[in-house]
Design an enzyme around this catalytic site. Structure first.
Site, PDB file in Angstrom:
ATOM      1  N   LYS A  48      45.214 131.983 172.127  1.00 54.00           N
ATOM      2  CA  LYS A  48      44.087 131.901 173.228  1.00 54.00           C
ATOM      3  C   LYS A  48      44.564 131.915 174.365  1.00 54.00           C
ATOM      4  O   LYS A  48      43.887 132.014 175.524  1.00 54.00           O
ATOM      5  CB  LYS A  48      43.038 130.919 173.123  1.00 54.00           C
ATOM      6  CG  LYS A  48      42.599 130.984 171.927  1.00 54.00           C
ATOM      7  CD  LYS A  48      41.261 129.579 171.828  1.00 54.00           C
ATOM      8  CE  LYS A  48      40.919 129.270 170.376  1.00 54.00           C
ATOM      9  NZ  LYS A  48      39.962 128.216 170.335  1.00 54.00           N
ATOM     10  N   ARG A  96      62.540 124.075 154.935  1.00 50.67           N
ATOM     11  CA  ARG A  96      63.083 122.791 154.758  1.00 50.67           C
ATOM     12  C   ARG A  96      62.897 121.843 155.830  1.00 50.67           C
ATOM     13  O   ARG A  96      62.568 120.675 155.897  1.00 50.67           O
ATOM     14  CB  ARG A  96      64.578 122.880 154.800  1.00 50.67           C
ATOM     15  CG  ARG A  96      65.366 123.372 153.608  1.00 50.67           C
ATOM     16  CD  ARG A  96      66.569 124.164 153.619  1.00 50.67           C
ATOM     17  NE  ARG A  96      65.624 125.557 153.917  1.00 50.67           N
ATOM     18  CZ  ARG A  96      65.487 126.335 153.046  1.00 50.67           C
ATOM     19  NH1 ARG A  96      65.695 126.133 151.745  1.00 50.67           N
ATOM     20  NH2 ARG A  96      65.043 127.639 153.303  1.00 50.67           N
ATOM     21  N   THR A  97      63.090 122.432 157.303  1.00 54.80           N
ATOM     22  CA  THR A  97      62.782 121.820 158.328  1.00 54.80           C
ATOM     23  C   THR A  97      61.380 120.944 158.535  1.00 54.80           C
ATOM     24  O   THR A  97      61.271 119.669 158.597  1.00 54.80           O
ATOM     25  CB  THR A  97      63.156 122.419 159.647  1.00 54.80           C
ATOM     26  OG1 THR A  97      64.370 123.130 159.567  1.00 54.80           O
ATOM     27  CG2 THR A  97      63.007 121.721 161.049  1.00 54.80           C
ATOM     28  N   HIS A  99      69.354 124.005 167.206  1.00 52.82           N
ATOM     29  CA  HIS A  99      68.686 123.195 166.016  1.00 52.82           C
ATOM     30  C   HIS A  99      69.223 121.922 165.870  1.00 52.82           C
ATOM     31  O   HIS A  99      69.996 121.757 164.776  1.00 52.82           O
ATOM     32  CB  HIS A  99      68.656 124.199 164.877  1.00 52.82           C
ATOM     33  CG  HIS A  99      67.649 123.904 163.809  1.00 52.82           C
ATOM     34  ND1 HIS A  99      67.132 122.698 163.810  1.00 52.82           N
ATOM     35  CD2 HIS A  99      67.270 124.607 162.711  1.00 52.82           C
ATOM     36  CE1 HIS A  99      66.251 122.669 162.625  1.00 52.82           C
ATOM     37  NE2 HIS A  99      66.575 123.958 161.910  1.00 52.82           N
ATOM     38  N   ARG A 103      59.157 123.797 166.763  1.00 55.17           N
ATOM     39  CA  ARG A 103      59.853 125.000 166.672  1.00 55.17           C
ATOM     40  C   ARG A 103      59.169 126.306 167.292  1.00 55.17           C
ATOM     41  O   ARG A 103      58.189 126.352 166.959  1.00 55.17           O
ATOM     42  CB  ARG A 103      60.015 125.158 164.835  1.00 55.17           C
ATOM     43  CG  ARG A 103      60.709 126.461 164.735  1.00 55.17           C
ATOM     44  CD  ARG A 103      61.047 126.840 163.292  1.00 55.17           C
ATOM     45  NE  ARG A 103      62.113 126.155 163.033  1.00 55.17           N
ATOM     46  CZ  ARG A 103      62.607 126.288 161.878  1.00 55.17           C
ATOM     47  NH1 ARG A 103      62.544 127.102 161.011  1.00 55.17           N
ATOM     48  NH2 ARG A 103      63.896 125.448 161.676  1.00 55.17           N
TER      49      ARG A 103
END
Ligand code: NCD
Length: 308
Positions: free
Chosen positions: A87, A57-58, A136, A108
């Protein structure tokens, strides 16, 4: 409230009037979308979504939001494996480079504080799309917008927060927003292992918000105007055994849902595992799919605010 450059924590939102403006902007976005009347205020601008943890969703709603506003999107849906982070590149170097290509970055990350660190090094706005078990904020904006839309007002509400209050970042972000409205009372229902962290309890006390903590949903949910259920955040547990011990402690089934007030609503940021039985989906109180849709419009409003 001063103009925000980055969106890292809901504690940045100190003015209910500002939120009301954002809700109105989201309402206009929805109306214009339905009537196919959206203009392209963000044409030529680019959003980068840098996701080091899974999301449906986000990320999709951020990307849809940007595209509906006429902007473009660069996406790293599995940045943990597919970006130069593998890396050994630091967050700040990644941000420094991506900010040359994008006008706004939604990040995120599995580490709490990662978005804040990104913001410290970024010339473009950073949006915290979830930082470990930290916060959030854009989900919480969608949540508070949903409560306003569904119930009609935000004052005097009794809100029951259920499940994983320890690791649930959506709860950590929702609390400061609820604290902006007078007469709000909060019931915190969780197993003892998943209790709301002390710093959030202190925050509620500091803001003068009455709250009660308990383990049993029965006897509490009947009083609620809003019942917000969370997924137990399996990915944050040290062991499978610890997770298994608490994963299915609360399940909202049709019988429990029907004990709620007729005008109350049931919320969940999704994804759900077993917390809400699918049989509840047809109940008029079930607001979680509408909540997910509201996330699109609130993110449109937010992107426009940050970039236009
Ligand atoms: C939440 C998240 O990622 O924190 N989901 C979401 O963004 N809608 C909740 C969860 O994963 O349980």
């Amino acid at each position: 409230m001063e103009k925000l450059k980055h969106i890292i924590s809901t504690r940045q939102f100190t003015d209910p009037e500002f939120l009301q403006g954002l809700f109105e902007s989201a309402n206009r976005m929805e109306r214009d979308d339905v009537f196919r009347a959206l203009t392209s205020p963000l044409r030529g601008r680019i959003l980068a979504t840098l996701f080091f943890e899974p999301s449906t969703r986000t990320r999709f709603s951020f990307e849809a939001a940007m595209q509906k506003l006429g902007g473009g999107v660069l996406t790293a849906e599995n940045a943990r494996a597919n970006s130069s982070a593998t890396k050994g590149e630091t967050i700040s170097d990644t941000i420094r480079v991506v900010s040359e290509y994008a006008n706004v970055i939604a990040i995120r990350h599995y580490q709490e504080g990662a978005a804040e660190e990104a913001a410290r090094n970024s010339p473009v706005p950073i949006i915290n799309a979830g930082d470990g078990s930290g916060e959030h904020p854009t989900q919480a904006l969608a949540d508070i917008y949903t409560i306003k839309k569904e119930i009609g007002w935000l004052t005097g509400l009794r809100v029951t927060l259920v499940g994983d209050l320890l690791y649930g970042r959506t709860i950590h972000s929702l609390l400061p927003l609820l604290c902006l409205y007078s007469g709000v009372t909060i019931d915190l229902i969780s197993p003892p292992q998943l209790r709301l962290p002390q710093r959030y309890r202190e925050y509620l006390t500091e803001k003068g918000i009455p709250f009660h903590e308990g383990e049993r949903l029965e006897g509490v949910i009947e009083q609620a105007d809003v019942a917000y259920i969370t997924r137990v955040q399996g990915e944050r547990f040290a062991s499978r055994e610890e997770y298994n011990a608490v994963k299915d402690v609360y399940v909202i089934d049709a019988k429990l849902a029907d004990k709620m007030k007729p005008e109350a609503i049931i919320m969940h940021a999704l994804p759900r595992v077993n917390e809400i039985s699918p049989e509840v989906d047809g109940n008029s109180r079930a607001a979680y799919f509408r909540q997910a849709k509201n996330g699109l419009y609130i993110r449109m409003a937010l992107l426009k605010y940050l970039l236009a």
